[in-house]
Design an enzyme around this catalytic site. Structure first.
Site, PDB file in Angstrom:
ATOM      1  N   ALA A  13       4.541   3.628   0.969  1.00 36.40           N
ATOM      2  CA  ALA A  13       4.647   4.318   1.750  1.00 36.40           C
ATOM      3  C   ALA A  13       6.077   3.383   2.474  1.00 36.40           C
ATOM      4  CB  ALA A  13       4.141   4.528   3.102  1.00 36.40           C
ATOM      5  N   SER A  31       4.211   1.411   7.768  1.00 37.11           N
ATOM      6  CA  SER A  31       4.299   2.692   6.874  1.00 37.11           C
ATOM      7  C   SER A  31       3.367   3.193   8.384  1.00 37.11           C
ATOM      8  CB  SER A  31       2.976   2.515   5.917  1.00 37.11           C
ATOM      9  OG  SER A  31       3.693   1.637   5.285  1.00 37.11           O
ATOM     10  N   MET A  48       1.292  -1.226  -0.015  1.00 41.75           N
ATOM     11  CA  MET A  48      -0.303   0.057  -0.012  1.00 41.75           C
ATOM     12  C   MET A  48       1.010   1.049  -0.090  1.00 41.75           C
ATOM     13  SD  MET A  48      -3.190  -1.357   2.258  1.00 41.75           S
ATOM     14  CE  MET A  48      -2.490  -0.768   3.368  1.00 41.75           C
ATOM     15  N   GLY A 106       4.888  -9.898   4.506  1.00 38.68           N
ATOM     16  CA  GLY A 106       6.037  -9.384   5.845  1.00 38.68           C
ATOM     17  C   GLY A 106       5.137 -10.481   6.688  1.00 38.68           C
ATOM     18  N   HIS A 113       9.274  -3.020   3.164  1.00 42.51           N
ATOM     19  CA  HIS A 113       9.007  -3.728   2.181  1.00 42.51           C
ATOM     20  C   HIS A 113      10.217  -4.134   1.443  1.00 42.51           C
ATOM     21  CE1 HIS A 113       5.451  -0.716   2.995  1.00 42.51           C
ATOM     22  NE2 HIS A 113       5.326  -2.240   2.633  1.00 42.51           N
ATOM     23  N   LYS A 138       5.361  -9.584  10.496  1.00 42.17           N
ATOM     24  CA  LYS A 138       4.643  -9.024  11.033  1.00 42.17           C
ATOM     25  C   LYS A 138       3.031  -8.760  11.049  1.00 42.17           C
ATOM     26  CE  LYS A 138       3.828  -4.386  10.536  1.00 42.17           C
ATOM     27  NZ  LYS A 138       2.597  -3.597  10.519  1.00 42.17           N
TER      28      LYS A 138
HETATM   29  O1  PAF Z   1      -0.132  -5.749   3.952  1.00 42.65           O
HETATM   30  C1  PAF Z   1      -0.629  -4.810   3.078  1.00 42.65           C
HETATM   31  O2  PAF Z   1       0.056  -3.532   3.000  1.00 42.65           O
HETATM   32  C2  PAF Z   1      -2.032  -4.848   2.367  1.00 42.65           C
HETATM   33  O3  PAF Z   1      -2.501  -5.252   3.378  1.00 42.65           O
HETATM   34  C3  PAF Z   1      -1.742  -5.160   1.155  1.00 42.65           C
HETATM   35  C4  PAF Z   1      -1.559  -7.300   1.391  1.00 42.65           C
HETATM   36  C5  PAF Z   1      -0.767  -4.817   0.310  1.00 42.65           C
HETATM   37  C6  PAF Z   1      -3.620  -5.870   0.402  1.00 42.65           C
HETATM   38  O4  PAF Z   1      -3.597  -4.456  -0.104  1.00 42.65           O
END
Ligand code: PAF
Length: 238
Positions: A17, A171, A15, A132, A22, A134
């Site tokens: 940020a 984020s 998503m 992840g 990531h 987390k």
């Molecule tokens: O973990 C996230 O960032 C979100 O839940 C994901 C897996 C991208 C789905 O929108």
């Protein structure tokens, strides 16, 4: 297209940020696949509070720079209409594991997550997709969903990456005030201590956290707390 050329595709849905958490998913994908694709889509359907969706950080230019530096081949940034041409009329519903922990207090959250991940996996058609630890409950649900629906994808879990004080990278950490950010380090420290969940919850409350849950289950300790309006989650192996 790439699959027919015998190339493997790694996919990291995000998503945005982007942070070091990531980056570790992205680096695993780049190492293990011929082509790596990242998506950035702040998925409205998984937010159970409008303010949380609206305040979610969206530093898109910085994210693009990070992806270029890290040798990502493609970035997919869909609009709501691209992902939800049905306006979310059709959904993936899970009836058991998603009702505990985060699913209990965030109604509809996992429905939104599973639906968007199912759609993204169909659009990208990767060999491997990276998540992840987390968000351990999310990772387990996605892995089980892919198996239940016979999706031809390998779901790869990646260890939680932490700040020097132990706070799990997220984020949402960007939304903490300076004072809250200092206190936030107590959350992983207490979660990793040998105290009971109720002792940990009591200590966190004294420090100014609002508790959603601190629970031991399936060989892991899970926690979700609020500092001000910011929700933090974490989990550790027992
Ligand atoms: O973990 C996230 O960032 C979100 O839940 C994901 C897996 C991208 C789905 O929108």
């Amino acid at each position: 297209m790439f699959r027919s050329q015998g190339k493997t595709i790694g996919f990291v849905p995000t998503m945005g940020a982007l942070h070091a958490g990531h980056l570790s998913l992205i680096q695993s994908s780049v190492k293990q696949n011929d082509i790596s694709i990242v998506s950035i889509f702040v998925n409205k359907t998984q937010f159970n509070e409008v303010n949380d969706f609206e305040n979610y950080p969206k530093p898109i230019e910085k994210d693009v720079e990070v992806l270029q530096k890290n040798k990502v081949d493609y970035l997919y940034i869909p609009e709501y209409e691209d992902i939800y041409p049905d306006n979310y009329q059709f959904r993936v519903v899970e009836s058991h594991d998603s009702t505990f922990l985060c699913g209990k207090s965030r109604k509809g959250h996992f429905e939104g997550v599973l639906t968007v991940v199912m759609k993204l996996l169909h659009i990208i058609a990767p060999d491997k997709a990276y998540f992840g630890e987390k968000d351990y409950q999310q990772y387990r649900l996605i892995d089980k969903m892919c198996k239940a629906f016979f999706l031809d994808v390998d779901i790869v879990p990646c260890p939680t990456i932490r700040e020097p004080d132990g706070l799990a990278m997220s984020s949402r950490n960007l939304l903490l005030s300076e004072k809250e950010r200092i206190i936030a380090g107590q959350f992983p420290a207490l979660l990793q201590s040998d105290q009971t969940p109720s002792e940990i919850a009591a200590k966190l409350e004294q420090l100014g956290f609002r508790i959603d849950y601190i629970t031991d289950t399936d060989g892991r300790r899970f926690g979700a707390v609020y500092l001000g309006n910011v929700r933090l989650i974490d989990n550790v192996e027992l």
